[in-house]
Design an enzyme around this catalytic site. Structure first.
Site, mmCIF file in Angstrom:
data_model
loop_
_atom_site.group_PDB
_atom_site.id
_atom_site.type_symbol
_atom_site.label_atom_id
_atom_site.label_comp_id
_atom_site.label_asym_id
_atom_site.label_seq_id
_atom_site.Cartn_x
_atom_site.Cartn_y
_atom_site.Cartn_z
ATOM 1 N N GLY B 71 -6.888 4.473 2.712
ATOM 2 C CA GLY B 71 -7.785 3.413 3.144
ATOM 3 C C GLY B 71 -7.097 2.362 3.999
ATOM 4 O O GLY B 71 -7.655 1.899 4.996
ATOM 5 N N THR B 72 -5.904 1.984 3.614
ATOM 6 C CA THR B 72 -5.201 0.945 4.373
ATOM 7 C C THR B 72 -4.958 1.389 5.807
ATOM 8 O O THR B 72 -5.187 0.633 6.751
ATOM 9 C CB THR B 72 -3.873 0.593 3.681
ATOM 10 O OG1 THR B 72 -4.164 -0.101 2.463
ATOM 11 C CG2 THR B 72 -3.013 -0.294 4.561
ATOM 12 N N ASN B 147 -13.734 -4.410 -4.237
ATOM 13 C CA ASN B 147 -12.798 -3.812 -5.188
ATOM 14 C C ASN B 147 -12.609 -4.656 -6.441
ATOM 15 O O ASN B 147 -12.343 -4.130 -7.516
ATOM 16 C CB ASN B 147 -11.445 -3.582 -4.504
ATOM 17 C CG ASN B 147 -10.943 -4.806 -3.758
ATOM 18 O OD1 ASN B 147 -11.651 -5.381 -2.937
ATOM 19 N ND2 ASN B 147 -9.728 -5.217 -4.064
ATOM 20 N N GLN B 175 -14.464 1.817 -2.145
ATOM 21 C CA GLN B 175 -14.841 1.795 -3.562
ATOM 22 C C GLN B 175 -16.181 2.467 -3.841
ATOM 23 O O GLN B 175 -16.587 2.567 -5.001
ATOM 24 C CB GLN B 175 -14.901 0.337 -4.065
ATOM 25 C CG GLN B 175 -13.561 -0.389 -4.046
ATOM 26 C CD GLN B 175 -12.587 0.148 -5.091
ATOM 27 O OE1 GLN B 175 -12.955 0.921 -5.995
ATOM 28 N NE2 GLN B 175 -11.325 -0.240 -4.965
ATOM 29 N N THR B 233 1.714 15.805 11.362
ATOM 30 C CA THR B 233 1.211 16.953 10.616
ATOM 31 C C THR B 233 0.380 16.484 9.428
ATOM 32 O O THR B 233 0.786 15.591 8.692
ATOM 33 C CB THR B 233 2.395 17.816 10.129
ATOM 34 O OG1 THR B 233 3.087 18.286 11.275
ATOM 35 C CG2 THR B 233 1.914 18.993 9.296
ATOM 36 N N CYS B 320 0.059 -7.097 -5.850
ATOM 37 C CA CYS B 320 0.749 -6.539 -4.689
ATOM 38 C C CYS B 320 1.776 -5.526 -5.174
ATOM 39 O O CYS B 320 1.914 -5.277 -6.366
ATOM 40 C CB CYS B 320 1.385 -7.626 -3.838
ATOM 41 S SG CYS B 320 2.953 -8.213 -4.465
#
Lengths: 394, 382
Positions: B71-72, B147, B175, B233, B320
């Protein structure tokens, strides 16, 4: 000079684990429970001492929880071996906890460390004082906030890697100097209150020497065994505290005159925060007899210098006094020994308690270089009777 | 210790068995999907099958799916393709959106965490598109489900406003899969972010779905994989798992009423135990699996640690990578004071959750509240 430089000096000794009391009703931490049922939080800085503290308690069978305080972050991945509580050290603490198979948590105390310790440090220097941030840190983030968190987690005990002893006396827990006088950190723990002393434990206080601690670290297979000692104030890179103050208070560090006792100008300086009482070197005023910083005058921004004799002081005014003896702070005069800076051997004095946490200490012999902002810690033999912050001296 | 209770599905969900099977099968394949020979073709087939599965999850075409590492990366690929000054994001977006568009304009959310559509419209009006045909298009980014709170955003309405002002719409839908239905067309999304591991897939696979005609600027350049939008890849096994997880999303959605029932039961019992506890986003449409609430006077990290020691995994708003906890910007954006926001935890349920999990959480939470909440009430923190 920064007083905490003197915290760590080379020591020798054989490597034996701290002795375990044999009283069957109590475990080695003085709790009437089996070690496995005793939850202990260990303040893990990532250094050798707190790592060994955790390892010793794990070996003794306690339910050990490691907590590391993230106190500041320079960012940029700056590697600073030998300083505590930055990124590298958090990583080291985590590796040790992993090795010991104990839960480990990192608490972000950066904003409160900044507010309670770093800002106070800068402001004190600007007031012409010589602060000891390590004591402020112990007083606030460690023994107030971390202790509260340890309690919330249901821990009976908070253990640290400090070299100081907690002994049970007739009236309850007492604070004593470490078994190894060269390692003793009691000066830095004078603000510990009686209530805080109750749940605190210092398993390394009985260690014969630092090398004994390192030997234990080797035996436990801890990667930090060879890690260098912390040498500086943790948030002051390379001991350059003036640079830190310049950065924190860019507009407050102002030049001024260096004058003699009669007020005659001898030279210029770049800010009184670069000086401390008793300092001789770096004055930039040469020739003649040796000159020392005798006084710092924040209002006029003057650094007053004079001969060593002008530094002699016998009466020291204290505030923020913490009394660890029985009853209240004695008003009538209490004969004891005091340390006016960390590296000093205790000297004879009489303590007179005053109102609102103040006190006066009368020294038997004059002391040279008594600096406001430093701590005056009272001793009765090995026992720490308390201490206070130095406001001034005559 | 009692059996471990996992209640952190919004951080990552346990792998679905069928996903593990698909991944193991894919791992047995030798071959680079870009290779010409039959080994390469076998690997390519796995990827293309997964691409169809992902597309089908969100009502897109297979050739609109760009596989990423998660997602990031997908959010960075999306937001990074636009000029920061032309981006408007909601204040409750994930850090990977906020971090990918540091120059973006922040649109406020209301007390329930729902994007303020009037404010969005105002912001777009105040900053009209350049007349210059060469000027970069603008972008609005709104998450589908938050989230931390599970609050569902008004994506379709935001898309309408965005399009009316000549902006494209990006939706971080990480989410949502397996919890609510997603249809790109009805959402009006031009770009949509997905992640495999929140839905029972593996970590390390995600996708940016870019509606036909919408192009992005590649971050990773090299061999031209993923139609040139994402070189490197492909993570074949993880992508296979991602695809398999998409096929199971319907099962997840069917399971939501069970989870919502437990979640509501949890919230009722928390409220009974601590009437001062604040519940976030309960007045808005929420995912059925998520709950975010406070223990008054007790720091989020203390709750997370104490519950962990009791064998229960939950999370504090914004953890974090170092494991330390910051004050949630989402809860702050919802108007919570720092003190309130820093005493909140998130509980998120999923396919392996059991009824007894709630009992165990309540028991440990109560014990902590009796120990720490009472202490903080007696001596308010400085």
């Amino acid at each position: 000079m920064i007083s905490t430089r003197d915290m760590n000096v080379p020591a020798t000794g054989n490597g034996e684990a701290p002795p375990v009391p044999s009283d069957a009703a109590f475990n080695s931490l003085g709790i009437a429970k089996a070690p496995a049922d005793t939850r202990v939080v260990v303040a893990m800085s990532g250094g050798v001492d707190s790592s060994v503290t955790a390892a010793v308690l794990v070996e003794q069978g306690y339910e050990v929880i490691g907590i590391t305080l993230q106190l500041y972050d320079y960012g940029g991945g700056r590697a600073r071996p030998g300083a505590c509580c930055a990124g590298e050290d958090v990583y080291d603490a985590r590796q040790v906890a992993e090795r010991l198979s104990i839960p480990h948590y990192v608490l972000d105390y950066q904003s409160r460390f900044r507010a309670e310790v770093i800002d106070d440090f800068a402001d004190a220097y600007l007031r012409g004082e010589t602060p000891i941030p390590c004591i402020r840190c112990n007083q606030t983030v460690k023994f107030r906030d971390l202790l509260a968190t340890a309690r919330d987690l249901g821990a009976e005990v908070l253990a640290t890697g400090h070299y100081v002893r907690r002994e049970i006396g007739p009236a309850g827990p007492e604070l004593h100097r470490a078994a190894d006088p060269a390692r003793d950190q009691s000066y830095f723990l004078f603000t510990t209150t009686k209530a805080q002393l109750d749940p605190l434990r210092f398993p390394l206080g009985a260690m014969a020497s630092k090398s004994a601690t390192r030997d234990l670290a080797q035996r436990f297979g801890l990667a930090v065994a060879e890690k260098p000692d912390s040498q500086d104030i943790c948030f002051v890179p390379d001991g350059d505290y003036a640079a830190v103050i310049d950065k924190l208070r860019p507009d407050a560090v102002l030049p001024g005159d260096i004058v003699d006792l009669g007020g005659a100008v001898l030279g210029r300086h770049d800010g009184i925060s670069r000086y401390t009482i008793g300092q001789r070197r770096g004055l930039g005023v040469g020739g003649g007899d040796a000159l020392y910083v005798v006084r710092l005058e924040p209002e006029s921004r003057r650094v007053v210098v004079g001969p060593r004799a002008a530094l002699a002081r016998t009466r020291v005014a204290l505030y923020g006094v913490n009394w660890l003896g029985e009853g209240d702070l004695p008003k009538a005069g209490f004969a004891c020994a005091v340390k006016l800076r960390s590296a000093q051997e205790p000297v004879a004095a009489v303590l007179h308690g005053g109102p609102e946490g103040t006190a006066e200490v009368v020294l038997e012999e004059p002391e040279h270089g008594v600096a406001p902002g430093q701590a005056c810690v009272f001793y009765d033999g090995t026992r720490v009777m308390g201490g206070g912050w130095i406001r001034g001296a005559d | 210790m009692k059996h471990a209770v996992y209640m952190d599905y919004n951080a990552t969900a346990p792998l679905r068995p069928a996903v593990g099977d698909a991944m193991n099968k894919a791992l047995e394949i030798t071959g680079n999907p870009s290779s010409v020979h039959r080994f390469g073709r076998l690997a390519r087939r796995v990827i293309e099958e997964a691409r169809r599965q992902v597309a089908s999850l969100v009502g897109a075409e297979a050739n609109e799916v760009i596989f990423t590492s998660g997602g990031t990366e997908a959010n960075n690929l999306a937001l990074g393709s636009f000029d920061g000054a032309g981006i408007v994001v909601s204040a409750a977006e994930h850090d990977s959106v906020l971090g990918a568009a540091p120059g973006a304009t922040i649109a406020p959310v209301d007390g329930q965490g729902v994007l303020d559509l009037e404010a969005l419209e105002r912001l777009l009006q105040e900053n009209p598109p350049q007349e210059n045909l060469n000027s970069p298009p603008r972008l609005v980014s709104v998450m589908l489900a938050n989230n931390e709170t599970g609050v569902i955003g008004p994506v379709a309405a935001a898309a309408e406003i965005a399009h009316a002002h000549g902006a494209l719409l990006h939706c971080d839908a990480v989410q949502a899969p397996g919890r609510i239905a997603i249809d790109m067309a009805s959402l009006g999304a031009d770009l949509l972010t997905l992640s495999a591991h929140k839905m029972g897939g593996p970590q390390g696979a995600g996708a940016l779905v870019a509606r036909g005609g919408v192009t992005v600027v590649p971050v990773q350049r090299g061999g031209g994989q993923e139609r040139g939008f994402r070189a490197g890849t492909e993570n074949v096994a993880a992508i296979a798992g991602f695809g398999a997880a998409c096929d199971l999303a319907g099962d997840g959605i069917a399971d939501q009423s069970r989870l919502a029932g437990w979640r509501d039961d949890l919230e009722a019992r928390i409220g009974a135990c601590a009437p001062d506890s604040k519940l976030f986003g309960a007045g808005a449409g929420r995912l059925g699996n998520t709950s975010c609430f406070t223990m008054p006077g007790v720091a989020s990290e203390t709750q997370v640690m104490a519950l962990d020691l009791a064998g229960i995994a939950v999370s504090a708003g914004a953890a974090c990578s170092s494991g330390k906890v910051g004050v949630s910007h989402v809860l702050r954006a919802m108007g919570a004071t720092e003190a309130v926001a820093s005493s909140a935890i998130r509980v998120s349920l999923g396919w392996q959750s059991q009824a007894g999990d709630i009992d165990q959480l309540i028991e440990a939470w109560r014990a902590l509240y009796a120990r720490a909440g009472a202490a903080s009430a007696a001596a308010p923190a400085a």
